[in-house]
Design a protein around this motif. Structure first.
Motif, short mmCIF file in Angstrom:
data_model
loop_
_atom_site.label_atom_id
_atom_site.label_comp_id
_atom_site.label_asym_id
_atom_site.label_seq_id
_atom_site.Cartn_x
_atom_site.Cartn_y
_atom_site.Cartn_z
N LEU A 1 -1.24 3.50 10.42
CA LEU A 1 -1.25 2.68 9.23
C LEU A 1 -1.24 1.22 9.64
CD1 LEU A 1 -1.23 2.54 6.16
CD2 LEU A 1 1.26 2.77 6.22
N ALA B 1 0.83 -1.21 0.00
CA ALA B 1 0.00 0.00 0.00
C ALA B 1 0.86 1.26 0.00
CB ALA B 1 -0.93 -0.01 1.21
N TRP C 1 -1.60 9.90 11.63
CA TRP C 1 -2.20 8.71 11.02
C TRP C 1 -1.75 7.48 11.77
CZ3 TRP C 1 -5.51 9.20 6.89
CH2 TRP C 1 -5.47 10.40 6.17
N PHE D 1 -1.28 7.36 0.12
CA PHE D 1 -2.45 8.06 0.66
C PHE D 1 -2.11 9.49 1.11
CE2 PHE D 1 -0.50 6.10 4.35
CZ PHE D 1 -0.68 7.02 5.37
N GLY E 1 -5.33 -0.51 6.11
CA GLY E 1 -5.26 0.81 5.49
C GLY E 1 -4.99 1.91 6.51
N PRO E 2 -4.93 3.16 6.04
CA PRO E 2 -4.64 4.28 6.94
C PRO E 2 -5.88 4.69 7.74
CG PRO E 2 -4.86 5.06 4.69
CD PRO E 2 -4.97 3.57 4.63
#
Length: 194
Positions: free
Chosen positions: A183, A40, A181, A44, A187-188
């Motif tokens: 992670l 990923a 964030w 983002f 996902g974030p």
């Protein structure tokens, strides 16, 4: 009003539980989680490669090395922390294959490498909540470091974690720095204001 000592006692109880829970995550789950986060990446954030500071995983910490390999292949410069007592962490340049020495707490640290000023800091943790507060190890190194970096300008702090490390609420003291964030392999997660 809850006292500082009461909050610290709550944190220690939570640390013990979180450490035990993290240690039972299987090797297969750990490898899969590290690879999923690496696949990923940090896209983002929508930013160009720059300097990312991370940690060299020890004990049962989330393995950020696959992510760091991917980031390096995309042109990111990597930094690892050097601990100097109670001072904020210093991040020094590191590349895969470069020598490391064992620093305080058994944490690998770069050898004779230039200091970097990161735009992104990847942070280890024991637990996190939906507000993006993290439960660390109790030394305050990352709280002091993030506070210092934030006074100098923009830095984005991202906790790396297994989804199972989420708790309803992390006890917070005034000096605890919230992450931007979290992670996980799912996902974030951005901070939710409750």
């Amino acid at each position: 009003m809850t006292s500082h000592l009461t909050i610290e006692a709550e944190k220690q109880i939570m640390r013990d539980k979180a450490r035990a829970a993290r240690q039972v995550i299987s090797v297969i789950e750990r490898v899969a989680a590290g690879n999923k986060v690496a696949a990923a990446g940090l896209g983002f954030l929508g930013i160009e490669p720059g300097v990312v500071a991370a940690y060299y995983p020890v004990r049962s910490e989330f393995d950020c090395l696959p992510l760091l390999q991917r980031l390096a292949s995309l042109g990111w410069r990597l930094g690892l922390p050097i601990i100097r007592g109670a001072a904020p962490l210093e991040f020094h340049e590191w590349t895969f294959g470069a020598p490391l020495r064992t620093g305080p707490f058994g944490i690998p640290a770069p050898v004779d490498a230039p200091q970097l000023s990161p735009a992104i800091v990847l942070v280890p943790l024991l637990a996190f909540d939906a507000r993006c507060y993290r439960l660390g190890y109790g030394g305050g190194h990352y709280d002091r470091t993030l506070a210092a970096l934030r006074t100098r300008g923009g830095v984005t702090a991202i906790g790396l974690a297994f989804a199972s490390q989420e708790v309803p609420e992390v006890p917070v003291c005034p000096y605890d720095e919230r992450l931007d964030w979290i992670l996980t392999p799912s996902g974030p997660i951005g901070p939710i204001v409750l």
